[in-house]
Scaffold this motif. Structure first.
Motif, mmCIF file in Angstrom:
data_model
loop_
_atom_site.group_PDB
_atom_site.id
_atom_site.type_symbol
_atom_site.label_atom_id
_atom_site.label_comp_id
_atom_site.label_asym_id
_atom_site.label_seq_id
_atom_site.Cartn_x
_atom_site.Cartn_y
_atom_site.Cartn_z
ATOM 1 N N ASP A 174 0.820 -1.216 0.000
ATOM 2 C CA ASP A 174 0.000 0.000 0.000
ATOM 3 C C ASP A 174 0.854 1.266 0.000
ATOM 4 O O ASP A 174 0.492 2.258 -0.631
ATOM 5 C CB ASP A 174 -0.981 0.005 1.176
ATOM 6 C CG ASP A 174 -0.299 -0.076 2.532
ATOM 7 O OD1 ASP A 174 0.627 -0.896 2.697
ATOM 8 O OD2 ASP A 174 -0.711 0.668 3.442
ATOM 9 N N VAL A 175 1.999 1.233 0.666
ATOM 10 C CA VAL A 175 2.862 2.411 0.698
ATOM 11 C C VAL A 175 3.432 2.672 -0.694
ATOM 12 O O VAL A 175 3.391 3.791 -1.204
ATOM 13 C CB VAL A 175 3.991 2.243 1.743
ATOM 14 C CG1 VAL A 175 4.935 3.428 1.708
ATOM 15 C CG2 VAL A 175 3.403 2.077 3.141
ATOM 16 N N GLY A 176 3.948 1.636 -1.331
ATOM 17 C CA GLY A 176 4.470 1.785 -2.695
ATOM 18 C C GLY A 176 3.403 2.227 -3.675
ATOM 19 O O GLY A 176 3.653 3.050 -4.557
ATOM 20 N N GLN A 177 2.200 1.683 -3.531
ATOM 21 C CA GLN A 177 1.102 2.094 -4.402
ATOM 22 C C GLN A 177 0.766 3.564 -4.190
ATOM 23 O O GLN A 177 0.460 4.290 -5.145
ATOM 24 C CB GLN A 177 -0.117 1.203 -4.168
ATOM 25 C CG GLN A 177 0.116 -0.209 -4.662
ATOM 26 C CD GLN A 177 -0.879 -1.212 -4.109
ATOM 27 O OE1 GLN A 177 -1.599 -0.951 -3.158
ATOM 28 N NE2 GLN A 177 -0.890 -2.392 -4.709
ATOM 29 N N GLY A 178 0.868 4.025 -2.946
ATOM 30 C CA GLY A 178 0.668 5.446 -2.658
ATOM 31 C C GLY A 178 1.733 6.300 -3.319
ATOM 32 O O GLY A 178 1.446 7.390 -3.844
ATOM 33 N N PHE A 179 2.990 5.817 -3.322
ATOM 34 C CA PHE A 179 4.077 6.532 -3.995
ATOM 35 C C PHE A 179 3.783 6.632 -5.491
ATOM 36 O O PHE A 179 3.993 7.673 -6.109
ATOM 37 C CB PHE A 179 5.404 5.793 -3.800
ATOM 38 C CG PHE A 179 6.148 6.151 -2.550
ATOM 39 C CD1 PHE A 179 5.521 6.217 -1.324
ATOM 40 C CD2 PHE A 179 7.506 6.388 -2.601
ATOM 41 C CE1 PHE A 179 6.221 6.526 -0.172
ATOM 42 C CE2 PHE A 179 8.219 6.694 -1.447
ATOM 43 C CZ PHE A 179 7.571 6.770 -0.243
ATOM 44 N N ILE A 180 3.328 5.542 -6.081
ATOM 45 C CA ILE A 180 3.036 5.515 -7.516
ATOM 46 C C ILE A 180 1.956 6.530 -7.859
ATOM 47 O O ILE A 180 2.098 7.322 -8.791
ATOM 48 C CB ILE A 180 2.609 4.096 -7.952
ATOM 49 C CG1 ILE A 180 3.803 3.130 -7.844
ATOM 50 C CG2 ILE A 180 2.028 4.117 -9.364
ATOM 51 C CD1 ILE A 180 3.417 1.660 -7.909
ATOM 52 N N ARG A 181 0.884 6.557 -7.092
ATOM 53 C CA ARG A 181 -0.214 7.483 -7.369
ATOM 54 C C ARG A 181 0.219 8.944 -7.161
ATOM 55 O O ARG A 181 -0.153 9.837 -7.942
ATOM 56 C CB ARG A 181 -1.418 7.147 -6.511
ATOM 57 C CG ARG A 181 -2.036 5.812 -6.884
ATOM 58 C CD ARG A 181 -3.286 5.486 -6.053
ATOM 59 N NE ARG A 181 -3.692 4.101 -6.166
ATOM 60 C CZ ARG A 181 -4.154 3.501 -7.253
ATOM 61 N NH1 ARG A 181 -4.273 4.186 -8.360
ATOM 62 N NH2 ARG A 181 -4.495 2.234 -7.238
ATOM 63 N N ALA A 182 1.015 9.191 -6.121
ATOM 64 C CA ALA A 182 1.517 10.551 -5.883
ATOM 65 C C ALA A 182 2.438 10.995 -7.009
ATOM 66 O O ALA A 182 2.387 12.148 -7.453
ATOM 67 C CB ALA A 182 2.248 10.614 -4.543
ATOM 68 N N ALA A 183 3.271 10.080 -7.497
ATOM 69 C CA ALA A 183 4.174 10.408 -8.603
ATOM 70 C C ALA A 183 3.378 10.756 -9.857
ATOM 71 O O ALA A 183 3.678 11.742 -10.536
ATOM 72 C CB ALA A 183 5.125 9.247 -8.876
#
Length: 122
Positions: free
Chosen positions: A61-70
Motif C-alpha cells: 500500500d505504501v508503494g502504491q501510494g508513492f506511484i499514485r503521488a508520482a
C-alpha cells in the motif's frame, strides 16, 4: 532537486550524502509523507518506496501510494523511475495510472521500472 522523506533522520542523511553538490545545484529537503501528495509538477521522479513500515513485511500500500503521488506530481510526458523488491506487485497500479510501463532491470532481488505519464493526461 527536491528530496522528499517522511523520516527526518533519513532526510538529514540524504542531504549529507549530497553535500558535495551543495552550491552547484538547488536542492530542497522536504520532510513530508509522499503518499499524501507532492508539490510538482516534475519532469521526472525517482523513487525507492519503503515496504516494511509498522513492523509489517511486504506492504504494497505504501508503494502504491508513492506511484499514485508520482503520477499526480509529474508533468505531461514525465518519467517515473521506481526501484522495488522483485516480488512486490506494483505493475497493476503502474498500468492504471501511467500510459507506458517497462521494466528496465531485474537483478539481486530488485527491479527497476520506468513509467511515463501520457501527454495531456494519464
Amino acid at each position: 532537486m527536491d528530496l522528499y522523506e517522511a523520516e527526518k533522520r533519513a532526510l538529514d542523511l540524504a542531504e549529507q550524502n549530497l553535500a558535495a553538490f551543495k552550491g552547484k545545484k538547488t536542492m530542497t529537503g522536504i520532510w513530508s509523507d509522499v503518499t499524501k501528495g507532492i508539490e510538482g509538477p516534475y519532469d521526472f521522479i525517482v523513487s525507492n518506496p519503503p515496504f516494511h513500515q509498522a513492523g509489517k513485511a511486504d506492504r504494497t500500500d505504501v508503494g502504491q501510494g508513492f506511484i499514485r503521488a508520482a503520477a499526480a506530481g509529474l508533468r505531461s510526458g514525465g518519467d517515473f523511475y521506481m526501484v522495488a523488491n522483485r516480488h512486490l506487485p506494483y505493475e497493476q497500479t503502474l498500468t492504471e495510472v501511467f500510459a507506458h510501463v517497462v521494466q528496465l532491470a531485474d537483478e539481486g532481488g530488485y527491479k527497476v521500472i520506468k513509467a511515463v505519464k501520457a501527454k495531456g493526461g494519464r
